[in-house]
Design a protein around this motif. Structure first.
Motif, PDB file in Angstrom:
ATOM      1  N   LEU A 137       0.768  -1.190  -0.126  1.00 36.45           N
ATOM      2  CA  LEU A 137      -0.062   0.085   0.277  1.00 36.45           C
ATOM      3  C   LEU A 137       0.917   1.271  -0.072  1.00 36.45           C
ATOM      4  O   LEU A 137       0.671   2.192  -0.724  1.00 36.45           O
ATOM      5  CB  LEU A 137      -1.122   0.128   1.202  1.00 36.45           C
ATOM      6  N   ALA A 138       1.923   1.320   0.929  1.00 36.46           N
ATOM      7  CA  ALA A 138       2.809   2.387   1.072  1.00 36.46           C
ATOM      8  C   ALA A 138       3.582   2.744  -0.274  1.00 36.46           C
ATOM      9  O   ALA A 138       3.506   4.003  -0.763  1.00 36.46           O
ATOM     10  CB  ALA A 138       3.959   2.262   2.134  1.00 36.46           C
ATOM     11  N   ILE A 139       3.868   1.825  -0.946  1.00 34.95           N
ATOM     12  CA  ILE A 139       4.843   1.855  -2.173  1.00 34.95           C
ATOM     13  C   ILE A 139       3.824   2.276  -3.350  1.00 34.95           C
ATOM     14  O   ILE A 139       4.091   3.044  -4.200  1.00 34.95           O
ATOM     15  CB  ILE A 139       5.696   0.794  -2.542  1.00 34.95           C
ATOM     16  N   PHE A 140       2.825   1.623  -3.391  1.00 36.08           N
ATOM     17  CA  PHE A 140       1.789   1.588  -4.530  1.00 36.08           C
ATOM     18  C   PHE A 140       1.287   2.949  -4.575  1.00 36.08           C
ATOM     19  O   PHE A 140       1.190   3.757  -5.555  1.00 36.08           O
ATOM     20  CB  PHE A 140       0.604   0.607  -4.267  1.00 36.08           C
ATOM     21  N   VAL A 141       0.829   3.662  -3.406  1.00 36.70           N
ATOM     22  CA  VAL A 141       0.293   4.867  -3.503  1.00 36.70           C
ATOM     23  C   VAL A 141       1.209   5.982  -3.569  1.00 36.70           C
ATOM     24  O   VAL A 141       1.030   6.803  -4.388  1.00 36.70           O
ATOM     25  CB  VAL A 141      -0.236   5.373  -1.909  1.00 36.70           C
ATOM     26  N   SER A 142       2.389   5.790  -3.029  1.00 33.94           N
ATOM     27  CA  SER A 142       3.526   6.865  -3.114  1.00 33.94           C
ATOM     28  C   SER A 142       4.086   6.792  -4.513  1.00 33.94           C
ATOM     29  O   SER A 142       4.463   7.950  -4.979  1.00 33.94           O
ATOM     30  CB  SER A 142       4.755   6.703  -2.066  1.00 33.94           C
ATOM     31  N   THR A 143       4.098   5.910  -4.951  1.00 36.33           N
ATOM     32  CA  THR A 143       4.532   5.726  -6.571  1.00 36.33           C
ATOM     33  C   THR A 143       3.899   6.129  -7.543  1.00 36.33           C
ATOM     34  O   THR A 143       4.098   6.966  -8.477  1.00 36.33           O
ATOM     35  CB  THR A 143       5.204   4.241  -6.942  1.00 36.33           C
ATOM     36  N   TYR A 144       2.486   5.778  -7.380  1.00 35.45           N
ATOM     37  CA  TYR A 144       1.657   6.031  -8.404  1.00 35.45           C
ATOM     38  C   TYR A 144       0.580   7.524  -8.174  1.00 35.45           C
ATOM     39  O   TYR A 144       0.601   8.178  -9.510  1.00 35.45           O
ATOM     40  CB  TYR A 144       0.473   5.059  -8.528  1.00 35.45           C
ATOM     41  N   THR A 174       2.667  10.002  -7.390  1.00 33.23           N
ATOM     42  CA  THR A 174       4.048  10.729  -7.892  1.00 33.23           C
ATOM     43  C   THR A 174       3.883  10.550  -9.226  1.00 33.23           C
ATOM     44  O   THR A 174       3.977  11.813 -10.075  1.00 33.23           O
ATOM     45  CB  THR A 174       5.226  10.419  -7.100  1.00 33.23           C
ATOM     46  N   LEU A 175       3.823   9.638  -9.819  1.00 35.26           N
ATOM     47  CA  LEU A 175       3.785   9.451 -11.331  1.00 35.26           C
ATOM     48  C   LEU A 175       2.579  10.046 -12.128  1.00 35.26           C
ATOM     49  O   LEU A 175       2.591  10.732 -13.052  1.00 35.26           O
ATOM     50  CB  LEU A 175       3.736   7.775 -11.618  1.00 35.26           C
ATOM     51  N   GLY A 176       1.660   9.914 -11.380  1.00 35.19           N
ATOM     52  CA  GLY A 176       0.243  10.598 -11.720  1.00 35.19           C
ATOM     53  C   GLY A 176       0.340  12.027 -12.038  1.00 35.19           C
ATOM     54  O   GLY A 176      -0.067  12.778 -12.887  1.00 35.19           O
ATOM     55  N   VAL A 177       0.991  12.853 -10.807  1.00 38.63           N
ATOM     56  CA  VAL A 177       1.285  14.178 -11.067  1.00 38.63           C
ATOM     57  C   VAL A 177       2.150  14.463 -12.004  1.00 38.63           C
ATOM     58  O   VAL A 177       1.854  15.568 -12.686  1.00 38.63           O
ATOM     59  CB  VAL A 177       1.663  14.602  -9.643  1.00 38.63           C
ATOM     60  N   LEU A 182       2.517  12.834 -14.936  1.00 43.51           N
ATOM     61  CA  LEU A 182       1.901  12.820 -16.066  1.00 43.51           C
ATOM     62  C   LEU A 182       0.777  13.920 -16.581  1.00 43.51           C
ATOM     63  O   LEU A 182       0.696  14.343 -17.571  1.00 43.51           O
ATOM     64  CB  LEU A 182       1.110  11.203 -16.201  1.00 43.51           C
ATOM     65  N   LEU A 183       0.130  14.283 -15.427  1.00 43.24           N
ATOM     66  CA  LEU A 183      -0.877  15.418 -15.537  1.00 43.24           C
ATOM     67  C   LEU A 183      -0.196  16.647 -15.773  1.00 43.24           C
ATOM     68  O   LEU A 183      -0.609  17.507 -16.537  1.00 43.24           O
ATOM     69  CB  LEU A 183      -1.751  15.480 -14.175  1.00 43.24           C
ATOM     70  N   ALA A 184       1.193  16.855 -15.230  1.00 41.68           N
ATOM     71  CA  ALA A 184       2.042  18.055 -15.189  1.00 41.68           C
ATOM     72  C   ALA A 184       2.659  18.099 -16.958  1.00 41.68           C
ATOM     73  O   ALA A 184       3.058  19.231 -16.994  1.00 41.68           O
ATOM     74  CB  ALA A 184       2.783  18.328 -14.376  1.00 41.68           C
ATOM     75  N   GLY A 185       2.558  16.796 -17.526  1.00 40.72           N
ATOM     76  CA  GLY A 185       3.299  16.840 -18.852  1.00 40.72           C
ATOM     77  C   GLY A 185       4.867  17.015 -18.637  1.00 40.72           C
ATOM     78  O   GLY A 185       5.379  16.931 -19.715  1.00 40.72           O
ATOM     79  N   ALA A 186       5.255  16.699 -17.557  1.00 41.55           N
ATOM     80  CA  ALA A 186       6.649  16.667 -17.473  1.00 41.55           C
ATOM     81  C   ALA A 186       7.239  15.098 -17.985  1.00 41.55           C
ATOM     82  O   ALA A 186       8.455  15.060 -18.560  1.00 41.55           O
ATOM     83  CB  ALA A 186       7.104  16.349 -15.757  1.00 41.55           C
ATOM     84  N   ILE A 187       6.348  14.136 -18.019  1.00 43.20           N
ATOM     85  CA  ILE A 187       6.613  12.996 -18.743  1.00 43.20           C
ATOM     86  C   ILE A 187       5.554  12.557 -19.477  1.00 43.20           C
ATOM     87  O   ILE A 187       4.398  12.830 -19.546  1.00 43.20           O
ATOM     88  CB  ILE A 187       7.098  11.642 -17.842  1.00 43.20           C
ATOM     89  N   ASN A 188       5.815  11.522 -20.501  1.00 41.79           N
ATOM     90  CA  ASN A 188       4.672  11.012 -21.485  1.00 41.79           C
ATOM     91  C   ASN A 188       4.653   9.343 -20.852  1.00 41.79           C
ATOM     92  O   ASN A 188       5.564   8.738 -20.392  1.00 41.79           O
ATOM     93  CB  ASN A 188       5.266  11.160 -22.729  1.00 41.79           C
ATOM     94  N   PHE A 189       3.292   9.053 -21.154  1.00 40.74           N
ATOM     95  CA  PHE A 189       3.197   7.511 -21.099  1.00 40.74           C
ATOM     96  C   PHE A 189       3.847   6.677 -21.966  1.00 40.74           C
ATOM     97  O   PHE A 189       2.910   6.134 -22.996  1.00 40.74           O
ATOM     98  CB  PHE A 189       1.841   7.338 -20.818  1.00 40.74           C
ATOM     99  N   ILE A 190       4.989   6.606 -22.336  1.00 39.14           N
ATOM    100  CA  ILE A 190       5.856   5.666 -23.046  1.00 39.14           C
ATOM    101  C   ILE A 190       6.719   4.968 -22.235  1.00 39.14           C
ATOM    102  O   ILE A 190       7.112   5.352 -21.284  1.00 39.14           O
ATOM    103  CB  ILE A 190       6.461   6.598 -24.101  1.00 39.14           C
ATOM    104  N   PRO A 191       7.211   3.572 -22.487  1.00 35.98           N
ATOM    105  CA  PRO A 191       8.049   2.937 -21.973  1.00 35.98           C
ATOM    106  C   PRO A 191       9.133   3.463 -21.608  1.00 35.98           C
ATOM    107  O   PRO A 191       9.718   3.204 -20.210  1.00 35.98           O
ATOM    108  CB  PRO A 191       7.878   1.512 -22.634  1.00 35.98           C
ATOM    109  N   SER A 192       9.772   4.098 -22.513  1.00 34.18           N
ATOM    110  CA  SER A 192      11.090   4.792 -22.215  1.00 34.18           C
ATOM    111  C   SER A 192      11.379   5.662 -21.094  1.00 34.18           C
ATOM    112  O   SER A 192      12.397   6.045 -20.623  1.00 34.18           O
ATOM    113  CB  SER A 192      11.922   5.243 -23.501  1.00 34.18           C
TER     114      SER A 192
END
Length: 252
Positions: A96-103, A105-108, A110-120
Motif C-alpha cells: 500500500l505504501a509503495i503503490f500509493v507513493s509511486t502512482y 507521484t507518477l500521476g502528478v 503525467l498530468l503536469a506533462g513532465a513525462i509521457n506515457f511511453i515505456p522509455s
C-alpha cells in the motif's frame, strides 16, 4: 556523441570491484563473498532486464508498460516487507505504501506533462520512485523496531495511564518518519554542490545541455521528496499497529 562500453572496458572496470574485495580481505571484514555475489547477481539481473526493456521499448504497448511498472512496484514492496524486522508484519501494508507513493507521484508528473506515457520514460521513472520509497520505508521499519524495544517501559506506562496505542506510539512514529525522510532531504540540500545525481549526470554525459539537464534533476528532486514522504507516512501509520495485539496490549 558516440558512447559505447565494450567487453574489454567492463573487464578493466572490474578491477574496481577487486579493490573492494582486497580491502575486505585485508581488513578481515568478511564481505568478499557478499561483494562477489552481489556483483554476479547485479550483472545477471541487468542483462535480463536489458533484453526485456529492449523488447518493451520496441513494442511500445500500453499494457506491457503498465505491467512492467506494476512488477517494479511489487518487487519493491516485497523487498521493503522483508526489511521489516517485526515478526507480525503484513505485506499488504508495504504494498500500500509503495503503490500509493509511486502512482500518486507518477500521476502528478503525467498530468503536469513532465513525462509521457511511453515505456522509455514510465519504466525508468517508476524504478527511481519505487526504489527510493522502498529505501525510506526500510529505514522507517528498522527505526521503529529499535524505538519500540528501547522505549518499551515508557509505552507500557502510557498505556497503563489510559493512553491509546496511537498516543503511546506518537513520538516513535514521528522519529521513524523523520529518519526515513532525512536522507532524501540531506541529498536535496547538497545536490549540485556536492553531488551530480544520476539523472543529471546521465543527460550531461549523453551530450544534453546542462541547463536542460538541471530542469530534469529539479523534477526528480521534487519527485523523490514526494514519494519518500508519502511512503514513510503510510508505512509508519500502518506498521506501528503490528506491535500491539487485538486487546491494544504491547506484544512481547
Amino acid at each position: 556523441m558516440n558512447l559505447a562500453v565494450d567487453n574489454t572496458s567492463l573487464f578493466i572496470a572490474f578491477a574496481l570491484v577487486l579493490i573492494a574485495v582486497f580491502i575486505s580481505m585485508r581488513e578481515k571484514l568478511d564481505l568478499s563473498k557478499d561483494i562477489l555475489f552481489s556483483i554476479t547477481r547485479a550483472i545477471i539481473q541487468l542483462v535480463i532486464v536489458g533484453f526485456v526493456l529492449k523488447y518493451i521499448f520496441q513494442v511500445d504497448n500500453t499494457i506491457l508498460t503498465s505491467l512492467m511498472s506494476l512488477f517494479i512496484v511489487l518487487n519493491a514492496s516485497w523487498n521493503a516487507h522483508r526489511r521489516n524486522p517485526n515478526q507480525h508484519k503484513k505485506f499488504f501494508h508495504s504494498l500500500l505504501a509503495i503503490f500509493v507513493s509511486t502512482y500518486v507521484t507518477l500521476g502528478v508528473l503525467l498530468l503536469a506533462g513532465a513525462i509521457n506515457f511511453i515505456p522509455s520514460q514510465i519504466v525508468p521513472i517508476t524504478g527511481m520512485i519505487a526504489s527510493n520509497s522502498m529505501i525510506a520505508i526500510g529505514l522507517c521499519y528498522r527505526n521503529m523496531q529499535a524505538k519500540f524495544q528501547d522505549q518499551r517501559q515508557q509505552i507500557l506506562e502510557k498505556l497503563a495511564l489510559g493512553a491509546t496505542i496511537k498516543q503511546s506510539s506518537q513520538d516513535i512514529l514521528r522519529h521513524s518518519i523523520k529518519t526515513a525522510m532525512q536522507p532524501t532531504i540531506d541529498s536535496a540540500k547538497t545536490v549540485g554542490l556536492v553531488s551530480l545525481p544520476g539523472m543529471m549526470s546521465g543527460l550531461i554525459f549523453a551530450g544534453v545541455d546542462p541547463v536542460h539537464a538541471i530542469k530534469y534533476q529539479i523534477m526528480v528532486t521534487f519527485m523523490l521528496l514526494s514519494t519518500t514522504s508519502l511512503g514513510s507516512i503510510i508505512a509508519g501509520y500502518t506498521a506501528y499497529t503490528h506491535y500491539y495485539n487485538h486487546n491494544h496490549q504491547l506484544r512481547d
